[in-house]
Design a protein around this motif. Structure first.
Motif, PDB file in Angstrom:
ATOM      1  N   UNK A 195       0.642  -1.177   0.218  1.00  0.00           N
ATOM      2  CA  UNK A 195      -0.126  -0.056  -0.230  1.00  0.00           C
ATOM      3  C   UNK A 195       0.898   1.672   0.203  1.00  0.00           C
ATOM      4  N   UNK A 196       2.161   1.191   0.676  1.00  0.00           N
ATOM      5  CA  UNK A 196       2.469   2.591   0.786  1.00  0.00           C
ATOM      6  C   UNK A 196       4.106   2.179  -0.210  1.00  0.00           C
ATOM      7  N   UNK A 197       3.219   1.784  -1.535  1.00  0.00           N
ATOM      8  CA  UNK A 197       4.336   1.571  -2.045  1.00  0.00           C
ATOM      9  C   UNK A 197       5.251   0.585  -2.525  1.00  0.00           C
ATOM     10  N   UNK A 198       5.199  -0.301  -1.881  1.00  0.00           N
ATOM     11  CA  UNK A 198       6.378  -2.063  -2.161  1.00  0.00           C
ATOM     12  C   UNK A 198       6.306  -2.655  -2.585  1.00  0.00           C
ATOM     13  N   UNK A 199       4.871  -2.368  -3.779  1.00  0.00           N
ATOM     14  CA  UNK A 199       5.025  -3.442  -5.127  1.00  0.00           C
ATOM     15  C   UNK A 199       4.001  -4.962  -3.839  1.00  0.00           C
ATOM     16  N   UNK A 200       3.504  -5.618  -4.911  1.00  0.00           N
ATOM     17  CA  UNK A 200       2.486  -6.363  -4.626  1.00  0.00           C
ATOM     18  C   UNK A 200       1.248  -6.314  -4.903  1.00  0.00           C
ATOM     19  N   UNK A 201       0.837  -6.991  -3.820  1.00  0.00           N
ATOM     20  CA  UNK A 201      -1.280  -7.221  -4.199  1.00  0.00           C
ATOM     21  C   UNK A 201      -1.675  -5.432  -3.385  1.00  0.00           C
ATOM     22  N   UNK A 202      -1.321  -5.276  -2.286  1.00  0.00           N
ATOM     23  CA  UNK A 202      -1.284  -4.334  -1.887  1.00  0.00           C
ATOM     24  C   UNK A 202      -0.725  -3.106  -2.460  1.00  0.00           C
ATOM     25  N   UNK A 203      -0.156  -2.633  -3.251  1.00  0.00           N
ATOM     26  CA  UNK A 203       0.409  -1.770  -4.579  1.00  0.00           C
ATOM     27  C   UNK A 203      -1.048  -1.852  -5.799  1.00  0.00           C
ATOM     28  N   UNK A 204      -1.345  -3.108  -5.838  1.00  0.00           N
ATOM     29  CA  UNK A 204      -1.914  -3.360  -7.337  1.00  0.00           C
ATOM     30  C   UNK A 204      -3.397  -2.893  -6.207  1.00  0.00           C
ATOM     31  N   UNK A 205      -3.956  -3.141  -5.164  1.00  0.00           N
ATOM     32  CA  UNK A 205      -4.746  -2.600  -4.287  1.00  0.00           C
ATOM     33  C   UNK A 205      -4.735  -1.270  -4.424  1.00  0.00           C
ATOM     34  N   UNK A 206      -3.831  -0.526  -3.963  1.00  0.00           N
ATOM     35  CA  UNK A 206      -3.772   0.951  -4.073  1.00  0.00           C
ATOM     36  C   UNK A 206      -4.445   1.584  -5.526  1.00  0.00           C
TER      37      UNK A 206
ATOM     38  N   UNK B   4      -6.183   0.457   6.504  1.00  0.00           N
ATOM     39  CA  UNK B   4      -6.403   1.226   5.513  1.00  0.00           C
ATOM     40  C   UNK B   4      -6.845   0.971   4.527  1.00  0.00           C
ATOM     41  N   UNK B   5      -7.150   0.623   3.674  1.00  0.00           N
ATOM     42  CA  UNK B   5      -8.029   0.451   2.999  1.00  0.00           C
ATOM     43  C   UNK B   5      -9.756   0.065   3.239  1.00  0.00           C
ATOM     44  N   UNK B   6      -9.662  -0.430   4.773  1.00  0.00           N
ATOM     45  CA  UNK B   6     -11.453  -0.352   4.902  1.00  0.00           C
ATOM     46  C   UNK B   6     -11.621   1.551   5.340  1.00  0.00           C
ATOM     47  N   UNK B   7     -10.101   2.264   5.877  1.00  0.00           N
ATOM     48  CA  UNK B   7     -10.401   3.266   5.742  1.00  0.00           C
ATOM     49  C   UNK B   7     -10.820   4.643   4.359  1.00  0.00           C
ATOM     50  N   UNK B   8     -10.051   4.140   3.542  1.00  0.00           N
ATOM     51  CA  UNK B   8     -10.272   4.594   2.267  1.00  0.00           C
ATOM     52  C   UNK B   8     -11.543   4.488   1.763  1.00  0.00           C
TER      53      UNK B   8
ATOM     54  N   UNK C  98     -11.225  12.993   9.598  1.00  0.00           N
ATOM     55  CA  UNK C  98     -11.743  12.824  11.596  1.00  0.00           C
ATOM     56  C   UNK C  98     -11.227  11.399  11.815  1.00  0.00           C
ATOM     57  N   UNK C  99     -10.921  11.640  13.247  1.00  0.00           N
ATOM     58  CA  UNK C  99     -10.756  10.112  14.331  1.00  0.00           C
ATOM     59  C   UNK C  99     -11.676   9.439  14.252  1.00  0.00           C
ATOM     60  N   UNK C 100     -12.658   9.028  13.438  1.00  0.00           N
ATOM     61  CA  UNK C 100     -14.451   8.054  13.675  1.00  0.00           C
ATOM     62  C   UNK C 100     -14.298   7.016  12.279  1.00  0.00           C
ATOM     63  N   UNK C 101     -13.828   7.757  11.279  1.00  0.00           N
ATOM     64  CA  UNK C 101     -13.492   6.815  10.470  1.00  0.00           C
ATOM     65  C   UNK C 101     -12.063   6.057  10.500  1.00  0.00           C
ATOM     66  N   UNK C 102     -11.031   6.134  10.871  1.00  0.00           N
ATOM     67  CA  UNK C 102     -10.065   5.695  10.949  1.00  0.00           C
ATOM     68  C   UNK C 102     -10.521   4.650  12.489  1.00  0.00           C
TER      69      UNK C 102
ATOM     70  N   UNK D 167      -2.820   6.684  10.019  1.00  0.00           N
ATOM     71  CA  UNK D 167      -2.567   7.881   9.582  1.00  0.00           C
ATOM     72  C   UNK D 167      -1.463   7.837   8.710  1.00  0.00           C
ATOM     73  N   UNK D 168      -0.578   7.481   8.734  1.00  0.00           N
ATOM     74  CA  UNK D 168      -0.013   7.107   7.399  1.00  0.00           C
ATOM     75  C   UNK D 168      -0.529   7.724   6.719  1.00  0.00           C
ATOM     76  N   UNK D 169      -1.126   7.233   5.985  1.00  0.00           N
ATOM     77  CA  UNK D 169      -2.063   7.089   4.616  1.00  0.00           C
ATOM     78  C   UNK D 169      -3.081   8.411   5.016  1.00  0.00           C
ATOM     79  N   UNK D 170      -3.300   8.544   6.091  1.00  0.00           N
ATOM     80  CA  UNK D 170      -3.781  10.096   5.788  1.00  0.00           C
ATOM     81  C   UNK D 170      -5.696  10.351   6.894  1.00  0.00           C
ATOM     82  N   UNK D 171      -5.466   9.042   7.869  1.00  0.00           N
ATOM     83  CA  UNK D 171      -6.938   8.488   8.336  1.00  0.00           C
ATOM     84  C   UNK D 171      -6.784   9.984   9.447  1.00  0.00           C
ATOM     85  N   UNK D 172      -5.394  10.515  10.260  1.00  0.00           N
ATOM     86  CA  UNK D 172      -5.311  11.163  11.101  1.00  0.00           C
ATOM     87  C   UNK D 172      -4.627  10.570  12.417  1.00  0.00           C
ATOM     88  N   UNK D 173      -3.764  11.364  13.546  1.00  0.00           N
ATOM     89  CA  UNK D 173      -3.349  11.234  14.289  1.00  0.00           C
ATOM     90  C   UNK D 173      -2.198  10.789  14.097  1.00  0.00           C
ATOM     91  N   UNK D 174      -0.803  10.718  14.463  1.00  0.00           N
ATOM     92  CA  UNK D 174       0.287  10.487  15.047  1.00  0.00           C
ATOM     93  C   UNK D 174       0.727  10.074  13.375  1.00  0.00           C
TER      94      UNK D 174
END
Lengths: 222, 535
Positions: free
Chosen positions: B223-234, B396-400, B409-413, B486-493
């Motif tokens: 999801x953060x760009x390393x390739x594989x299924x997560x990348x395909x999903x993103x 993170x996909x659930x968050x999207x 806000x913090x609720x979707x996260x 949060x790294x993918x944008x849903x709030x927090x640290x």
């Protein structure tokens, strides 16, 4: 069985004592034949009618089956679940109901000071007495007891069997107890039924038997 | 006998509540309340009605996933990349963990407590950072190289593995070991003959469990760009191709299920060895297969050890390290980090509250009772499949997905984390229900109790402790995952961290990382205390 009768079931390990008691309280379905409890065959009953019949039978099991994290007061109150609604049962876990009766029952088995203790903090013998106190508040007509005295010292064993017997007689019912100690069986029961490999091999009034005769009976397993 | 009955009854002890439990219980309720208020649930709109159309299209695509052969081929390739990352990452982690275990085991340090504490502290740092955070940092040193994905899994996993392996070694019965020492054997020999054979089974079980976890982590790294299924999903997500998204999700679920089943088979075999002499063929086969897979993965990803020692990597590392020290202590940044850390904790608290409530509600249905009819079995099967799907999709996909219908806000996260954790907790609680002693309940039923009453007095009391302990354990994990969300944008640290890394503000990165490590240490400590109080 007659009203007010106290029956001891004796036999070697694996002879079928626990199974017999299980068939009587309905936890073990009979593979053949049928039983009549309180004049009805439980197999023909469903739902509320079955529960009402079951509430009239009280069981103390060999493994006690008392949840450890529950306090003593709740484990005793569990004897009344047959007459309580689910809502009342749930509420009682927060605010214990009928504590006076629970305390009286625990007093009779010598555990009055342990009402609010967690059950898993008690010794084996004390837990056995909690199971008996549960029956005291349930007030069943038929009392089934599987080795009710196995973890008790001789004096307490006498007390507990006396209590169970008087409970059954006072309720206008009967006591069926699987016992390992022949002397206890003769002292507290009117009738002795001997089992061997699942069959009845002895059925006699206790008065006609001696301790030695029964010891020979247990000799099978030794 | 009358003596017992006539004895004056001792005064009954008053109802004593366990004070520790009450404090923990009240604290938990207060925390959940605070989190609910902070989530804005009571103070304004949280739903985004405009997104419901898009959400509807997304949901409708579940039934018609993309089956185009070209796409399926791409997907199969991506799945192989994910597996390769997972196998290599887990393999390195187990080797590193085994070496690290020697450094953090009490057995090694004996009575030298200070040394042991220092070793523990050193291991806690890599453990406190999520795989995705490691990925982000490594990209800046190694550039876009397959090593990033492998090391991002291997570093934190090796730290966890070291702690767990050390725990296993420390818990092994000591008799054989001390007997060997008494007979004059050296400590290493004594450990080889007296400790290792006793611990092998559990070490192996844990190694396979790590492999299972690595599959999930490899997806997240994608999801953060390393390739594989997560990348395909993103990619599919970003281009709004919902049919492709669902195909990928199903592939993920299948992969997770496969890892789950494989891991469980191995652990089952280890726990209950087959009777008879000789090796267990399945176990030996599994170990050989993993070794072969590791070799294949190295070839498939075209890893070259030279990258790690290249001049460029060393220069980049030197630059990052020198730029990152000293950490930034500017007031606004510290305030921002503090606020974001609180948000992260609240997010994880809401998630755990939601997941625990859901898991308890579903556990009765998900567990498969012994004498169940076909209808009951079918319902149980469906619930278990849904739970699998919930935990196969990374948070993170659930968050999207949730951001279609909810305002940021913090609720979707929190909900995203909660949904994912529900998948995990639902299975764990279901297993606890299945393993619970059924006899107390049956006794009560035999005495005429209603089924609800028998459940309350016969089954539930024994489950409360284990379920809360599981929730506390998952809370530790949820805090780390909250950073990821949060790294993918849903709030927090996580948001603060991703902002700092993308602007190459290295001193700020150091500050945020320190905060994250401190946060996860605190949560670990708290959850550990809570579990002890629940025992």
């Amino acid at each position: 069985m007659a009203v007010g009768e106290r029956v001891a079931v004796v036999g070697a390990s694996g002879a079928g004592k626990s199974t017999l008691l299980g068939v009587l309280d309905g936890t073990v379905p009979p593979t053949a034949g049928h039983v009549e409890v309180h004049g009805t065959d439980p197999a023909g009953l469903r739902g509320r009618a079955l529960r009402r019949l079951r509430a009239r039978t009280g069981t103390v099991r060999q493994h006690l089956d008392l949840p450890g994290p529950l306090r003593v007061v709740h484990n005793v109150n569990a004897g009344r679940l047959g007459s309580w609604s689910a809502a009342r049962a749930a509420w009682s876990l927060l605010a214990p109901q009928g504590t006076a009766e629970v305390r009286a029952a625990l007093d009779r088995v010598g555990l009055a000071d342990r009402v609010h203790e967690r059950t898993d903090r008690l010794s084996g013998g004390q837990r056995q007495r909690v199971a008996v106190a549960r029956l005291l508040v349930q007030r069943p007509e038929l009392v089934l007891a599987d080795e009710p005295a196995s973890a008790l010292d001789p004096a307490l064993a006498d007390v507990v069997l006396e209590l169970l017997g008087s409970l059954a007689v006072a309720g206008g019912g009967a006591l069926v107890a699987a016992l390992h100690d022949p002397a206890l069986a003769l002292r507290h029961c009117d009738r002795v039924v001997g089992l061997e490999h699942g069959r009845v091999v002895l059925d006699a009034p206790a008065a006609s038997l001696g301790v030695t005769a029964l010891e020979g009976f247990y000799g099978v397993s030794r | 006998m009358t003596a017992v009955l006539d004895r004056a009854a001792p005064a009954p002890t008053p109802l004593r509540r366990d004070r520790r439990r009450w404090v923990w219980g009240l604290a938990a309720v207060g925390l959940v309340g605070w989190a609910l208020v902070a989530s804005g649930l009571f103070s304004g709109p949280v739903l985004n009605p405009a997104g419901s159309g898009q959400f509807g299209r997304f949901a409708a695509a579940a039934l018609r996933p993309e089956l185009d052969p070209g796409f399926l081929r791409v997907l199969a390739d991506s799945a192989l990349v994910t597996v390769a990352y997972a196998v290599l990452g887990a393999g390195l982690a187990v080797v590193g963990g085994a070496l690290g275990a020697l450094a953090v085991a009490r057995t090694t340090w004996g009575r030298r407590r200070t040394g042991w504490l220092v070793a523990r502290g050193v291991v806690a740092v890599p453990r406190g950072l999520h795989e995705a955070v490691w990925g982000l940092l490594l990209v800046n040193v190694l550039g876009l190289d397959p090593w990033v994905g492998v090391l991002a899994i291997a570093i934190p996993f090796a730290a966890v593995t070291a702690t767990v392996f050390a725990g296993i070694l420390d818990e092994v019965p000591r008799a054989a070991y001390t007997a060997l020492l008494a007979a004059g054997a050296g400590r290493t020999t004594a450990a080889l003959y007296g400790l290792l054979p006793l611990a092998t089974g559990r070490l192996l079980s844990y190694a396979f469990y790590r492999l299972e976890c690595a599959v999930r982590s490899a997806v997240v790294l994608g999801l953060i760009g390393a390739g594989g299924l997560g990348y395909q999903l993103a990619l599919s997500f970003a281009s709004l191709r919902w049919e492709q998204v669902w195909t990928t999700v199903y592939a993920l679920a299948a992969l997770c299920l496969l890892a789950d089943l494989g891991g469980r088979t191995v652990r089952h075999r280890v726990a209950e060895p087959r009777p008879g002499a000789g090796r267990d063929r399945v176990l030996s086969g599994a170990v050989l297969a993993v070794v072969a897979l590791t070799a294949w993965a190295g070839w498939y990803l075209a890893l070259s050890p030279a990258t790690l020692w290249s001049v460029r990597a060393r220069e980049q590392l030197d630059y990052v390290l020198s730029a990152a020290w000293p950490p930034s202590t500017e007031g606004p940044l510290l305030r921002e980090v503090l606020g974001a850390a609180v948000d992260t904790v609240l997010m994880s608290v809401l998630a755990i509250a939601f997941a625990t409530a859901g898991a308890v509600a579903l556990a009765g249905v998900a567990a498969c009772p012994h004498r169940a009819g076909p209808a009951r079995r079918a319902v149980g099967g469906v619930v278990r499949a849904v739970l699998l799907l919930l935990r196969a999709v990374p948070p993170p996909v659930w968050a999207l997905v949730l951001l279609f219908v909810m305002l940021p806000g913090i609720l979707p996260g929190a909900l995203a984390l909660g949904v994912y954790t529900l998948g995990v907790l639902g299975r764990l609680v279901g297993e606890a229900v299945e393993e619970a002693d059924r006899r107390p309940r049956e006794t009560l039923l035999a005495a005429g109790a209603t089924s609800a009453g028998a459940w309350l007095y016969g089954t539930a009391p024994a489950l409360v402790g284990p379920v809360l302990a599981l929730a506390a354990y998952r809370w530790e994990v949820a805090v780390r995952d909250a950073v990821l969300v949060g790294l993918l944008g849903a709030g927090g640290i996580g948001v603060v961290l991703s902002a700092a890394t993308s602007s190459f503000d290295w001193p700020a990165v150091t500050t945020v990382l320190t905060a994250i490590v401190a946060l996860s240490l605190c949560i670990d400590l708290l959850a550990d205390r809570a579990r002890a109080a629940l025992r």
